[in-house]
Scaffold this active site. Structure first.
Site, PDB file in Angstrom:
ATOM      1  N   HIS A 104      34.231  41.952  57.379  1.00  0.00           N
ATOM      2  CA  HIS A 104      34.267  41.010  56.261  1.00  0.00           C
ATOM      3  C   HIS A 104      32.932  40.903  55.535  1.00  0.00           C
ATOM      4  O   HIS A 104      32.889  40.659  54.335  1.00  0.00           O
ATOM      5  CB  HIS A 104      34.825  39.668  56.713  1.00  0.00           C
ATOM      6  CG  HIS A 104      36.278  39.790  56.980  1.00  0.00           C
ATOM      7  ND1 HIS A 104      37.202  39.798  55.953  1.00  0.00           N
ATOM      8  CD2 HIS A 104      36.962  40.049  58.101  1.00  0.00           C
ATOM      9  CE1 HIS A 104      38.396  40.004  56.461  1.00  0.00           C
ATOM     10  NE2 HIS A 104      38.281  40.165  57.761  1.00  0.00           N
ATOM     11  N   GLU A 133      50.421  47.399  57.612  1.00  0.00           N
ATOM     12  CA  GLU A 133      49.149  47.547  58.317  1.00  0.00           C
ATOM     13  C   GLU A 133      49.317  47.671  59.824  1.00  0.00           C
ATOM     14  O   GLU A 133      48.358  47.656  60.569  1.00  0.00           O
ATOM     15  CB  GLU A 133      48.189  46.406  57.956  1.00  0.00           C
ATOM     16  CG  GLU A 133      48.759  45.022  58.101  1.00  0.00           C
ATOM     17  CD  GLU A 133      47.828  43.919  57.571  1.00  0.00           C
ATOM     18  OE1 GLU A 133      46.655  44.188  57.286  1.00  0.00           O
ATOM     19  OE2 GLU A 133      48.301  42.777  57.460  1.00  0.00           O
ATOM     20  N   ASP A 164      43.374  47.544  58.695  1.00  0.00           N
ATOM     21  CA  ASP A 164      44.065  47.280  59.953  1.00  0.00           C
ATOM     22  C   ASP A 164      44.914  48.467  60.391  1.00  0.00           C
ATOM     23  O   ASP A 164      44.991  48.770  61.583  1.00  0.00           O
ATOM     24  CB  ASP A 164      44.932  46.025  59.834  1.00  0.00           C
ATOM     25  CG  ASP A 164      44.093  44.764  59.984  1.00  0.00           C
ATOM     26  OD1 ASP A 164      43.205  44.761  60.863  1.00  0.00           O
ATOM     27  OD2 ASP A 164      44.291  43.815  59.218  1.00  0.00           O
ATOM     28  N   CYS A 170      45.715  48.187  49.452  1.00  0.00           N
ATOM     29  CA  CYS A 170      44.639  47.218  49.220  1.00  0.00           C
ATOM     30  C   CYS A 170      43.567  47.299  50.287  1.00  0.00           C
ATOM     31  O   CYS A 170      42.619  46.533  50.285  1.00  0.00           O
ATOM     32  CB  CYS A 170      45.205  45.811  49.115  1.00  0.00           C
ATOM     33  SG  CYS A 170      46.071  45.293  50.602  1.00  0.00           S
TER      34      CYS A 170
HETATM   35  C1  PEP Z   1      43.722  45.567  55.495  1.00  0.00           C
HETATM   36  O1  PEP Z   1      43.948  45.321  56.677  1.00  0.00           O
HETATM   37  O2  PEP Z   1      43.551  46.726  55.041  1.00  0.00           O
HETATM   38  C2  PEP Z   1      43.597  44.474  54.522  1.00  0.00           C
HETATM   39  C3  PEP Z   1      43.528  44.705  53.236  1.00  0.00           C
HETATM   40  O3  PEP Z   1      43.524  43.211  54.996  1.00  0.00           O
HETATM   41  P1  PEP Z   1      42.225  42.546  55.659  1.00  0.00           P
HETATM   42  O4  PEP Z   1      41.052  43.444  55.421  1.00  0.00           O
HETATM   43  O5  PEP Z   1      42.062  41.217  55.008  1.00  0.00           O
HETATM   44  O6  PEP Z   1      42.617  42.460  57.099  1.00  0.00           O
HETATM   45 MG    MG Z   2      44.616  43.355  57.305  1.00  0.00          MG
END
Ligand code: PEP
Ligand code: MG
Length: 571
Positions: free
Chosen positions: A190, A432, A456, A503
Site C-alpha cells: 500500500h 483476484e 492479489d 485494476c
Molecule cells: C488487487 O488485488 O490487484 C487490487 C487491485 O486490490 P488491492 O491492491 O486493493 O488488494
Molecule cells: Mg486485492
C-alpha cells in the site's frame, strides 16, 4: 564515501533531497539517582516547553490539513502536559527522593495511565493512550532523543522507514516529502500504491536502508530502477539532476496525449481509467486524461474514520466523486478490509494468516449490516452519474450470488421507499483469487463485468505474501501461469458478452501492456500518473502483432522468457 543500495522501484521519478529517518528511538530510562535537583528540574521544564511547542505546531498543522475535530486531540495533549497534579508529583519525586526526572515522569505517568485504564467510560479509557503519547514525546526531549513528526516536515526530504502504514502515508505533504524508501514492501504494497497516487518516487524492499542511512544525509533516489545513493559525490548529483530534468521533460511531452482517446495503431479501442482512494485523487485522474475510475478503494473511507461511516456519510462521499467525474464511469469496490488494512474501531479475530482469513466480502457476508449500509449509500448515489459496483475477494459462485442477492434486496427496498436510482448500475466482481479465475466463464453468467486484481491474484497464485520482501521475487506478472489465468478470465467473460478490466498494478506496467492488448483486455485501470504513458504505448502498437506475441508468451516457461520477448518489441 557514497553508499549505493538497490531496492524495488515502486513509483517513478527522481528525488534529490535529504534523509528524514522515521525510526522511533528506543526509550531507555536511566536508573541512577541525582544530586542536583535544581538542575534536574530545569531539564524537565525545558523539555516541557519543547514538547508544548511541538503540540501547538501539530495542532495548527492538523487544523489546516485535517480540520478542527482531528486537531482537538493536540489541544487535549497540551492539557495533559501541563496538568498541575502530574507536574507536582514529578517535582516532588525529584526534590524529595532525588529520582531523575525521566524516571519520575515514567512512574507518575504510569499511575495516571492505570487510573484512566481502570475507568468504565470508553472516553476516559482512551485518555490513557494520550497520556502515554505525551509522556513519550516528553521523555525523548529529556533523554535527548530524536523527536520525529511527519506532519511538521517543512523541508525537502526523502522519508526512510522500515515500512509506512496507510495512515502515515496519508499525512505526507508532497510539497516537502519528495519520496520514500523502506526496508519492507514491494510494488504492490500500500505504501507503493500511495506513492504513485501522491506522484512521488518510492523505492521499497531495500532491507538495509534504515541501518545504513543517517538523518539529514544527502540522498539520490530513482523510483523506477530502485537505485539509491547516500552521500553522493558532486558528479553523481550533477548527473542525477540531468536525469531528473530529462524525466520531467518526457512527462511534459506526454501531455499531448491528454485529450486523445485510446486506440492501438491498427485502430482497436481501449479505455484507460484510474485507481483512486478518495475524492482528493479525482483531480489527478482528470488532469491525466483518465477515461473513468476503474477502482475506487472504499476502505480508506472506513480507515480514515473513528467509527463505521454512516449511510449519510458514505452517500456524501460517493456522490461527490461520481459528480466530479461527470459522465465518466466510476467503478466502486465494496469494503475490502482485513489483511494489513485494519480499523481502529473493529476487533478482527486473531488469525495466523489474516491475508487468507476473515476479510473483504467474507467479512461483509458475515456482518451484513455493514454491507447493507454501504450498498444503500452506493445505490442512492448512482443517480449522480455512471457507476459500477464490484465485490472484492470473491472465491466461489455462491459468494457472488449471495452478495448480489443482498444488493438486489437493498435496491428493491430503496425503490419501494421512492428513492430515485439509476437503472444502469453494473454489478461485477474482482478476479483476484485463482479458484474464481480458472472457472471465470461460470461467473460470467452472473456478473456484469470482471476487474482483474493482479496484486492479489499473483500473491495467491504464487503462494507468496505481497508484503514480504523475502519472497518478492515471486511477484511475477509475466509468469506464463499468470498470463494463462488472465487469458481464461478474459475469454470466459467475452464468451458471455461481458467486459473485463484490470485494476491491479500490472495494468500500468509498460511491459505488460502489449501482452494485455494481445489478450484483448477491455479496460486498464492504473495510477493516474501512468495513464498518458500507457496511451502513448498503445498508440504505437498493433493488436494483430500483440496477438502473435501473446501466443508465444502463453507457451513460454518462465517470467524472464516472456519479459525478454516483450522487451524485444521496445528495441
Ligand atoms: C488487487 O488485488 O490487484 C487490487 C487491485 O486490490 P488491492 O491492491 O486493493 O488488494
Ligand atoms: Mg486485492
Amino acid at each position: 564515501m557514497a553508499i549505493k543500495l538497490e531496492g524495488i522501484g515502486s513509483s517513478e521519478g527522481i528525488a534529490i533531497a535529504k534523509v528524514f529517518k522515521l525510526v522511533e528511538p528506543e526509550i531507555i530510562i536511566p536508573d541512577k539517582k541525582i544530586t542536583d535537583a535544581v538542575k534536574e528540574l530545569k531539564l524537565f521544564n525545558l523539555s516541557v516547553q519543547k514538547t508544548k511547542k511541538d503540540l501547538i505546531n501539530l495542532e495548527k498543522i492538523s487544523m489546516e490539513k485535517l480540520g478542527s475535530e482531528k486537531a482537538a486531540i493536540f489541544g487535549a495533549h497540551q492539557q495533559i502536559l501541563e496538568d498541575p497534579e502530574m507536574q507536582k508529583q514529578v517535582t516532588d519525586l525529584v526534590n524529595n527522593e532525588k529520582i531523575n526526572c525521566a524516571k519520575a515522569l515514567e512512574q507518575v505517568s504510569k499511575q495516571f495511565q492505570a487510573m484512566f485504564t481502570s475507568m468504565n467510560d470508553p472516553y476516559f479509557k482512551e485518555r490513557a493512550s494520550d497520556i502515554k503519547d505525551v509522556t513519550n514525546r516528553l521523555l525523548k526531549y529529556i533523554l535527548n532523543l530524536e523527536v520525529l513528526d511527519l506532519a511538521t516536515i517543512s523541508e525537502q526530504v526523502v522519508i526512510i522507514a522500515d515500512d509506512l502504514t496507510p495512515s502515515q502515508t496519508a499525512q505526507l505533504n508532497p510539497e516537502f516529502v519528495k519520496g520514500f524508501a523502506c526496508d519492507m514492501g514491494g510494488r504492490t504494497s500500500h505504501a507503493a500504491i500511495m506513492a504513485r497516487t501522491l506522484e512521488i518516487p518510492a523505492v521499497l524492499g531495500l532491507k538495509t536502508i534504515v541501518k545504513n542511512s543517517k538523518h539529514n544525509q544527502s540522498i539520490l533516489m530513482n523510483g523506477k530502477t530502485g537505485e539509491i545513493i547516500l552521500d553522493p559525490s558532486k558528479s553523481e548529483i550533477d548527473s542525477w539532476t540531468k536525469q531528473k530534468e530529462l524525466f520531467l521533460k518526457e512527462q511534459k511531452e506526454l501531455l499531448s496525449f491528454k485529450e486523445k482517446s485510446t486506440h492501438s495503431k491498427d485502430g482497436v479501442k481501449f479505455e484507460l481509467e484510474a485507481n483512486i482512494g478518495s475524492l482528493k485523487d479525482v483531480d489527478a485522474v482528470l488532469e491525466n486524461g483518465g477515461e473513468g475510475v476503474g477502482l475506487f478503494r472504499t476502505e480508506f473511507l472506513y480507515m480514515d474514520s473513528d467509527h463505521f461511516p454512516t449511510e449519510e456519510e458514505q452517500f456524501g462521499a460517493y456522490k461527490a466523486i461520481i459528480e466530479k467525474m461527470g459522465n465518466k464511469k466510476v467503478i466502486i469496490r465494496t469494503l475490502d478490509i482485513g489483511g494489513d488494512k485494519k480499523l481502529s474501531y473493529f476487533q478482527f479475530p486473531e488469525e495466523l494468516n489474516p491475508f487468507l482469513g476473515y476479510r473483504a466480502i467474507r467479512l461483509c457476508l458475515d456482518k451484513k449490516d455493514i454491507f447493507r449500509t454501504q450498498l444503500r449509500a452506493l445505490i442512492r448515489a448512482s443517480v449522480f452519474g455512471k457507476i459500477g459496483i464490484m465485490f472484492p475477494m470473491i472465491a466461489t459462485v455462491d459468494e457472488f450470488k449471495s452478495a448480489k442477492k443482498i444488493y438486489e434486496e437493498e435496491k428493491n427496498k430503496l425503490i419501494k421507499e421512492g428513492v430515485k436510482i439509476s437503472d444502469e448500475i453494473e454489478v461485477g466482481m474482482m478476479m483476484e483469487i485463482p479458484a474464481a479465475a480458472v472457472i471465470a466463464d461460470k461467473f460470467a453468467k452472473y456478473a456484469d463485468f470482471f476487474s482483474i486484481g493482479t496484486n492479489d491474484l499473483i500473491q495467491y497464485n504464487m503462494a507468496a505474501d505481497r508484503m514480504s520482501q523475502f519472497v518478492s521475487y515471486l511477484y511475477q506478472p509475466f509468469n506464463p501461469s499468470i498470463l494463462n489465468m488472465i487469458n481464461l478470465i478474459i475469454k470466459g467473460a467475452h464468451k458471455h458478452g461481458k467486459w473485463v478490466g484490470m485494476c491491479g498494478e500490472m495494468a500500468g506496467d509498460q511491459y505488460a501492456i502489449p501482452l494485455l492488448m494481445g489478450l484483448e483486455l477491455d479496460y486498464f485501470s492504473m495510477s493516474a500518473t501512468s495513464i498518458l504513458k500507457a496511451r502513448k504505448i498503445i498508440s504505437e502498437l498493433n493488436v494483430s502483432d500483440m496477438k502473435e506475441l501473446v501466443q508465444k508468451a502463453l507457451n513460454s516457461e518462465t517470467n524472464d522468457e516472456v519479459l525478454n520477448l516483450v522487451k524485444k518489441i521496445y528495441n
